[in-house]
Design an enzyme around this catalytic site. Structure first.
Site: not given
Length: 129
Positions: A41-42, A53
């Site tokens: 999720v940027e 992860e």
């Protein structure tokens, strides 16, 4: 179980929020026979993004799990190994001989490494007694 890990990592990757890098990543891990997944999720403030992860680990913790038994990471056509921070996060909940599998977006196996190979001489919970 490996097929289910790959399936869920691919599904998670398809939901990644990566409008800036356009590099979608998915991860799925097994804990007590249950699969937990996450995607990257940027964020416009780049350092605030979250790796796939880390999302999978958070889902595992939320469900009450504490030990990663196996993990799959899927990124692009080349092996997408966990970043340094995620290697340490994985070590918090994974044994040194934990298998970390990297697959491509078609689900084909690219590489497997132990956590020790990815993070030699790691500092872990056992160091704190």
């Amino acid at each position: 179980m490996m097929e289910e890990l790959i399936r869920q990592a691919l599904e998670a990757r398809s939901r990644a929020y990566a409008p800036y890098s356009r590099f979608q990543v998915g991860a799925a891990l097994r804990c007590d026979g249950v699969v937990h997944s996450g995607c990257n999720v940027e964020n416009a403030a780049y350092p605030l993004g979250t790796c796939a992860e880390a999302g999978a680990i958070a889902a595992m913790i939320r469900a009450g799990g504490r030990r990663i038994e196996e993990i799959v990471v899927v990124g692009g056509d080349e092996p997408c190994t966990p970043c340094g921070g995620c290697r340490q996060k994985i070590r918090e909940f994974g044994a040194p001989d934990l298998k970390v599998h990297m697959v491509d977006p078609q689900g084909r196996h690219l590489m497997t490494r132990t956590l020790t190979a990815l993070l030699p001489d790691a500092f872990g919970p056992d160091h704190l007694g």
